[in-house]
Design an enzyme around this catalytic site. Structure first.
Site, short mmCIF file in Angstrom:
data_model
loop_
_atom_site.label_atom_id
_atom_site.label_comp_id
_atom_site.label_asym_id
_atom_site.label_seq_id
_atom_site.Cartn_x
_atom_site.Cartn_y
_atom_site.Cartn_z
N CYS A 86 28.31 -4.38 -12.26
CA CYS A 86 28.07 -2.96 -12.28
C CYS A 86 28.04 -2.38 -10.88
O CYS A 86 27.09 -2.57 -10.15
CB CYS A 86 26.78 -2.64 -13.02
N TRP B 220 20.65 -12.89 -4.44
CA TRP B 220 19.36 -12.22 -4.53
C TRP B 220 18.19 -13.15 -4.22
O TRP B 220 17.06 -12.93 -4.64
CB TRP B 220 19.22 -11.56 -5.91
N HIS C 42 21.84 4.93 -16.55
CA HIS C 42 20.92 5.39 -15.51
C HIS C 42 20.34 6.75 -15.83
O HIS C 42 19.46 7.24 -15.14
CB HIS C 42 21.64 5.44 -14.16
N GLU D 204 0.83 -1.21 0.00
CA GLU D 204 0.00 0.00 0.00
C GLU D 204 0.86 1.26 0.00
O GLU D 204 0.51 2.27 -0.62
CB GLU D 204 -0.92 0.02 1.23
N LEU D 205 1.99 1.21 0.69
CA LEU D 205 2.84 2.40 0.76
C LEU D 205 3.44 2.71 -0.62
O LEU D 205 3.51 3.86 -1.03
CB LEU D 205 3.96 2.21 1.79
N HIS E 75 29.84 -9.68 -16.49
CA HIS E 75 29.46 -8.27 -16.35
C HIS E 75 29.22 -7.96 -14.89
O HIS E 75 28.63 -8.74 -14.15
CB HIS E 75 28.19 -7.99 -17.16
N1 GLN Z 1 22.25 -8.93 -18.73
C1 GLN Z 1 21.56 -8.12 -17.79
C2 GLN Z 1 20.85 -6.99 -18.52
O1 GLN Z 1 21.36 -6.52 -19.47
C3 GLN Z 1 22.50 -7.54 -16.75
C4 GLN Z 1 21.77 -6.76 -15.68
C5 GLN Z 1 22.60 -6.30 -14.51
O2 GLN Z 1 23.80 -6.19 -14.58
N2 GLN Z 1 22.00 -6.01 -13.40
O3 GLN Z 1 19.81 -6.54 -18.14
ZN ZN Z 2 24.78 -4.22 -14.82
#
Ligand code: GLN
Ligand code: ZN
Length: 785
Positions: A665, A583, A716, A18-19, A663
């Protein structure tokens, strides 16, 4: 006489989020401030009522937040950076949200993507955001300046105490302790040490205590999770100074110092020595410290025993717990004991009862916040009135524990057999990188190859089709047709603009962990098991309950389809084992390391199948490796060792001529660069656009030998980077990394962006790479060897 029960804090987003709904309506201008505040008040009232009904005696207040409890603290003490234009007095909600989300110049530039604060041109950026200790909850980093002054600028803790009192609930206000609060902060004035601000901060805390006491509070909880970290002498001194001052502020107001997310270790003496009436201990992460604390605590110290796991969703084995804590309670006396979860229940979902569609056997093993409070109540009764008083509850707990131990749902002999056959060679590629590099020349990639990180925009149409399919409104065939069309368009467009290594676009994926978890054995998913990630953002972590295996290939059909449409290489796209673990809620009956190995083995099969299907470049994403780092320095290496081993187990089963990418980030590599090197991926892509390539310094210092794609496009931000900008970034990259090691790619996946933003940005990116190639050729001509 009973033993008090505390929760330290509860979920606050609302059983049905709800929030979130109210916040987003307010931000979109569809709901005024009064409506938002009324929803918030209702959520608080029902949180207090629910806890009271379930038998919580030490009900928290001020654990609620409209965005984040650290941001609340900054508002309370008036630590509001000048860019937000605050001029003293009560902090307006608009200022509070500006600190949380930035003040928009144009378009919504709030936080999104993989957990970073984003802001483009114009407007005022939000405060920095980062992970709360080793959780997936994010807090807003306090920002201090030279000469920082503090003043009581929000009466939230007092107001909420009074609000609860008016509803008939006597609460224990929760505040972030002053030392943890300062340690979490940062300053742009690099020489400013946040701890030096303590003397100026303490009077504000003291003022809050006086106001709370005047309002009728008898206990206040100060969260000092910094007590489970490696602390230097200065910080220890600061803790002593803080609690000397605060505990003498109001004589009959008792302070509970809460230390959680680990054992106190070498800080135990310090923590017990603080002049507080009580100390909360995390006895889930560090059960052994109970004995030591009981022996060393002074005779009047109350100990809050954090015995129920506040970070995970498993039902406790109550009989085993009673066996453990009965002797301690006998030694302390019931009047010196509080029963609690290990940490605030903020990190678990509300109520397993909401999961009507959930598998009944699995469900009987789980406890969400409501069930955890029930467990505390059972323990409390058993400790005071004897186990017979709760024989039914204990029998049910015993039965669940016994059933879970032997369930065939958990224990898969096939997985056990494969785990027993793991060999060190399975973590090694056929040959070292320099030889693999030669073996991969057949791919025929140009210098500075261009690629993307995997996902393309998850447009409204993509999300709608997924939702309609989930509801059964469109059938499998129609949905597949739609996804094929999206994928085919993405491939055609990538070819057209001249990218070198293509991706299929990930249109079929709801989420990078959920998509795989849903196809793996040993994973379960809830319908309503939301936990707050930051602000209005919630996640529904999957639950790893049993041995993990892969019944069938997960991504091969999509990869094969995409590859059939083009002669250029299409990169296979997988989520790595550590991220799959990190996660999720992970089973507590097997070491995390072993769970991770099982996932790695399942992924290894997938990597093999992709290779067999002709996919010769395969990316294994590991954005979560760094956040799995233990809080204590001494434990970090052991973690990194198994995390790296799991990645390598997943990645190493391929031919030298198959290229493995990874990858990551985030913006900190220095402390893990050796582990990143240890992954031995042929190519790594990282996020570097916003740091203007400074992140590469860590790679340069390490002499990183394999190939790197430093992000040149800050995904972003909705801003489109120009060719010149990206070319400039690549020039900066070349100052740090040899040209023949460099790839050209964005910072991260593009799923949160729109095609209108992505198209020109990638066209520019390809142009920047081409310029770089030409410059390199002409430089070679100009200076023959
Ligand atoms: N392969 C994923 C994407 O491109 C990598 C996402 C991520 O690094 N959080 O969405
Ligand atoms: Zn990423």
């Amino acid at each position: 006489m009973s033993i008090p029960i505390s929760t330290l804090g509860t979920p606050r987003i609302g059983p049905r989020r709800e929030l979130k709904t109210a916040l987003e309506a307010h931000w979109a201008g569809k709901q005024d401030e009064a409506a938002l505040l009324s929803t918030a008040a209702q959520l608080r009232a029902s949180n207090w009522a629910r806890q009271s009904l379930l038998g919580v005696t030490h009900i928290p207040s001020n654990d609620f937040s409209l965005y984040d409890q650290v941001l609340d603290m900054s508002a309370v003490v008036g630590a509001i950076p000048s860019q937000y234009g605050w001029e003293g007095g009560p902090v307006p909600l608009s200022t509070y949200f500006a600190m949380a989300r930035g003040r928009q110049g144009h378009g919504d530039q709030g936080h999104e993507g993989c957990g970073h604060g984003g802001h483009g041109g114009g407007g005022i950026p939000a405060l920095e955001m980062t992970k709360w200790f080793d959780t997936n909850y994010h807090y807003m980093v306090p920002e201090f300046r030279r000469g920082q002054a503090f003043e009581l600028a929000s009466a939230k803790p007092v107001d909420e105490f009074k609000e609860a009192a008016a509803l008939g609930f006597h609460t224990h206000p929760v505040l972030i302790g002053p030392v943890t609060y300062l340690l979490l902060g940062k300053s742009k004035d690099t020489d400013l040490d946040p701890l030096a601000l303590l003397p100026g901060l303490l009077p504000v805390y003291a003022e809050i205590l006086r106001k709370l006491a005047a309002a009728g509070a008898d206990w206040v909880q100060f969260d000092e999770p910094c007590l489970v970290l490696d602390l230097d002498e200065r910080t220890r001194k600061a803790l002593r100074q803080a609690y000397d001052a605060l505990s003498s502020t109001v004589s009959d107001l008792k302070i509970m110092v809460a230390a959680y997310f680990g054992g106190l270790g070498d800080n135990l003496e310090l923590a017990l020595g603080l002049p507080s009436a009580g100390l909360h201990l995390d006895l889930v992460r560090a059960p052994a410290q109970l004995r030591q604390a009981v022996e060393r605590a002074s005779a009047d110290k109350v100990l809050s025993l954090g015995v129920i796991d506040g970070r995970n969703v498993w039902r406790s084995d109550l009989t085993a717990l009673l066996d453990r804590i009965e002797p301690a309670v006998a030694d302390l006396g019931t009047h010196r004991v509080v029963l609690a979860p290990s940490c605030s229940l903020l990190h678990v979902p509300y109520d397993i009862e909401a999961e009507s569609a959930f598998d009944p056997e699995l469900r009987s093993w789980l406890a969400f916040a409501a069930q955890k409070i029930g467990e505390l109540k059972t323990l409390s009764t058993a400790l005071v009135d004897g186990r017979r008083a709760v024989s039914d509850e204990l029998a049910r707990s015993d039965a669940a524990a016994a059933a879970r131990r032997v369930s065939t749902r958990i224990h898969d002999t096939g997985v056990a057999a494969r785990m027993a056959e793991l060999t060190p060679a399975m973590g090694e590629r056929q040959h070292p990188y320099p030889l693999r590099r030669r073996a991969q020349e057949w791919l025929g990639l140009p210098h500075f190859p261009t690629t993307t990180i995997g996902s393309f925009p998850q447009t409204g149409a993509v999300r709608k089709a997924r939702a309609d399919h989930a509801k059964g409104w469109i059938d499998d065939a129609d949905y597949q047709r739609f996804l094929r069309q999206e994928t085919a368009q993405a491939i055609a467009w990538q070819e057209e603009i001249g990218l070198d290594v293509l991706v299929h676009g990930e249109f079929e994926r709801n989420d990078m962990v959920q998509y795989f978890g849903e196809q793996l054995a040993g994973y379960a998913f809830t319908q309503h098991g939301w936990v707050q990630s930051y602000g209005s953002r919630c996640v529904r972590p999957p639950i790893i309950y049993g041995d993990v295996s892969r019944p069938q290939a997960m991504t091969v059909d999509w990869a094969r389809f995409a590859q059939s449409l083009t002669k250029r290489p299409v990169k296979g796209m997988l989520t790595g084992p550590v991220t799959m673990l990190q996660w999720s809620f992970v089973r507590d009956d097997l070491a995390r390391e072993q769970v991770c190995r099982q996932i790695a083995l399942a992924l290894r099969d997938e990597v093999g199948d992709l290779e067999q299907a002709g996919i010769r470049i395969i990316q294994i994403d590991e954005p979560a490796i760094r956040e799995g780092l233990p809080l204590r320095h001494a434990e970090k290496e052991a973690y990194l060792t198994w995390a790296v081993a799991c990645f390598r187990l997943a990645a190493s089963g391929v031919d030298d001529a198959t290229q493995i990418h990874t990858h990551m980030c985030y913006s900190e590599f220095n402390d893990i660069i050796h582990a990143v090197g240890g992954l031995d991926a042929d190519v790594i892509s990282i996020e570097t656009a916003r740091s203007r390539m400074e992140l590469l310094d860590a790679f340069r210092a390490y002499r990183y030998p394999n190939e790197i794609g430093p992000g040149v496009y800050d995904i972003h931000s909705p801003r489109c980077p120009t060719v010149a900008e990206m070319r400039d970034l690549l020039a900066r990259a070349r100052e740090r990394i040899a040209g023949d090691q460099l790839w050209v790619n964005p910072d991260c996946g593009l799923k949160t962006r729109s095609w209108d933003e992505v198209r020109p940005a990638l066209v520019n990116m390809v142009a920047a790479a081409r310029i770089l190639r030409e410059e390199t050729v002409s430089a070679r001509v100009a200076t023959p060897a």
